[in-house]
Design a protein around this motif. Structure first.
Motif, PDB file in Angstrom:
ATOM      1  N   ASN A 124      59.508  47.717  41.973  1.00 32.76           N
ATOM      2  CA  ASN A 124      59.684  46.704  43.017  1.00 32.76           C
ATOM      3  C   ASN A 124      59.620  47.320  44.409  1.00 32.76           C
ATOM      4  N   GLU A 125      59.990  48.591  44.502  1.00 30.66           N
ATOM      5  CA  GLU A 125      60.007  49.271  45.799  1.00 30.66           C
ATOM      6  C   GLU A 125      58.641  49.806  46.197  1.00 30.66           C
ATOM      7  N   ILE A 126      57.949  50.466  45.279  1.00 35.68           N
ATOM      8  CA  ILE A 126      56.698  51.140  45.661  1.00 35.68           C
ATOM      9  C   ILE A 126      55.468  50.621  44.917  1.00 35.68           C
ATOM     10  N   GLY A 127      55.665  49.750  43.935  1.00 37.78           N
ATOM     11  CA  GLY A 127      54.553  49.223  43.160  1.00 37.78           C
ATOM     12  C   GLY A 127      54.359  49.959  41.849  1.00 37.78           C
ATOM     13  N   ALA A 128      54.042  49.210  40.803  1.00 41.89           N
ATOM     14  CA  ALA A 128      53.853  49.808  39.487  1.00 41.89           C
ATOM     15  C   ALA A 128      52.632  50.713  39.451  1.00 41.89           C
ATOM     16  N   GLY A 129      51.627  50.418  40.279  1.00 44.06           N
ATOM     17  CA  GLY A 129      50.404  51.199  40.275  1.00 44.06           C
ATOM     18  C   GLY A 129      50.564  52.601  40.822  1.00 44.06           C
ATOM     19  N   ARG A 130      51.709  52.881  41.406  1.00 46.03           N
ATOM     20  CA  ARG A 130      51.990  54.243  41.882  1.00 46.03           C
ATOM     21  C   ARG A 130      53.125  54.880  41.090  1.00 46.03           C
ATOM     22  N   THR A 131      53.398  54.302  39.913  1.00 46.78           N
ATOM     23  CA  THR A 131      54.523  54.760  39.099  1.00 46.78           C
ATOM     24  C   THR A 131      54.047  55.161  37.709  1.00 46.78           C
ATOM     25  N   GLY A 132      54.408  56.370  37.288  1.00 43.22           N
ATOM     26  CA  GLY A 132      54.195  56.822  35.924  1.00 43.22           C
ATOM     27  C   GLY A 132      55.538  57.095  35.274  1.00 43.22           C
TER      28      GLY A 132
END
Length: 396
Positions: free
Chosen positions: A246-254
């Protein structure tokens, strides 16, 4: 903590060469570009997270920037595990992600990697019970889902500057009211990482650290909403993931998971249903990638917990069946030939290398040209300076 001494890379002699696997032109290769969530990668070779204990007072240095930028030809660099808070710190001289000087140090690193054309994400870490009270705020006890001491060790720095491994301290069980604060620490650390120039983050949910401690019945004896059933034990992980995405986006999360590793005294008698549930839940997020440690961390790939071997193909099938589309990253004891094979067969999208990239800053070039590989120097893995860190030779 991903100890390079336990990274599972098969030792490469300096004279060792390898033969290519047979590939058809329609198959993917390690050197093909790939879109991973919001991050575009030049190739499928990834630097696995490797703890090096070279960040005094938890601050990355100019030498850290050199170390990572030397390896920027890899498609993606995953940093050494980095604590989201002082409470999350478990080893001496590992970096943090919660103080201004730490973030300034990391900005120097990300700038250097980007200047070299690379992409870099930070592995976000809370060690939970794998700590020592001398590393905790005010000398407090480490925290954990339950007050069960791990049969494990941590790394401390002595007064004379030498390093030593020490037994972990007795933890205390987290109160229910404390959990939202730790979730918030993850959220703030994710935002700080992006502000420091990282291309994304990797949530460390493996190797017996805090999130993994919640997942496994061997370390989670809670009787509230965070213990007991698989659904309850996975609750903390999903709350943390909600906060980060929610903070930085799922597309930048692994995210990194280790279904059967015994690292740091992690255990569960039924890992297959546990991690099937986890990946089915992960499918609801449009994550950049899922990073799987196959087998025992730094040990055999066929290591198992429970009464049957873990089925990694079934795990991926369950993820895809649930609608998951994140890139599938594999790790542990991958040599060049095996890495080429799994990518060519479509069994993985990315392969993370540990000691091979530690000892070969130009690993991409060496693999592409099929040349000899440097031998890692085990004696310099933890602590110290440039020796065994930034002085490995590259090809002429």
């Amino acid at each position: 903590m991903k100890l390079p001494g336990r990274s599972g890379r098969r030792r490469q002699n300096s004279s060792q060469k390898f033969k290519p696997c047979k590939e058809r032109s329609s198959m993917s290769t390690l050197f093909d570009p790939i879109q991973v969530g919001d991050i575009e990668l030049a190739n499928r070779i990834v630097m696995a997270p490797l703890t090096r204990n070279r960040s005094p007072n938890a601050v990355p240095t100019a030498l850290t920037a050199t170390y990572y930028s030397q390896r920027a030809t890899a498609g993606l660099l995953i940093t050494e595990a980095t604590a989201i808070s002082h409470q999350g710190q478990g080893y001496a001289d590992v970096p943090g992600l919660y103080a201004p000087d730490q973030l300034a140090g990391w900005k120097t690193v990300t700038d250097a990697v980007h200047a070299a054309g690379g992409k870099i994400v930070v592995q976000m870490w809370h060690v939970g019970r794998i700590s020592h009270n001398t590393l905790q705020p005010g000398g407090a006890a480490p925290v954990a889902p339950s007050a069960i001491t791990a049969k494990s060790k941590t790394f401390l720095i002595n007064a004379d500057g030498s390093g030593t491994f020490a037994e972990t301290s007795q933890p205390r069980a987290l109160e229910l009211a404390e959990l939202p604060g730790i979730v918030e620490d993850y959220r703030k650390a994710a935002r700080a990482a992006i502000d420091a120039g990282f291309d994304g983050v990797e949530l460390h949910s493996a190797n017996g650290y805090l999130i993994d401690q919640f997942l496994r019945s061997g370390s989670n004896h809670r009787t509230d909403a965070y213990g007991g059933s698989i659904e309850n034990r996975a609750r903390f992980l999903l709350e943390v993931l909600d906060a980060i995405t929610n903070e930085i986006g799922a597309g930048r999360t692994g995210i990194r998971i280790s279904p059967v590793t015994p690292a740091n005294d992690s255990s569960d008698p039924e890992p297959q249903p546990l991690f099937t549930y986890v990946v089915e839940k992960l499918a609801a997020y449009k994550l950049a990638y899922i990073h799987i440690i196959e087998g025992a961390t730094g040990g055999p790939r066929d290591f198992q917990q429970g009464d049957k071997p873990f089925d990694y193909a079934a795990l991926r099938s369950a993820y895809k069946h649930a609608g998951g589309k994140a890139a599938w990253m594999v790790n542990n004891a991958y040599d060049p030939v095996l890495a080429e094979t799994v990518v060519a067969k479509g069994e993985a999208d990315l392969v993370a290398f540990g000691k091979l990239l530690l000892a070969n800053p130009d690993l991409v070039k060496r693999l592409r040209e099929r040349t000899e590989l440097n031998t890692p120097d085990n004696a310099t893995f933890y602590g110290g300076g440039a020796k065994g860190y930034t002085d490995y030779p590259a090809l002429a």
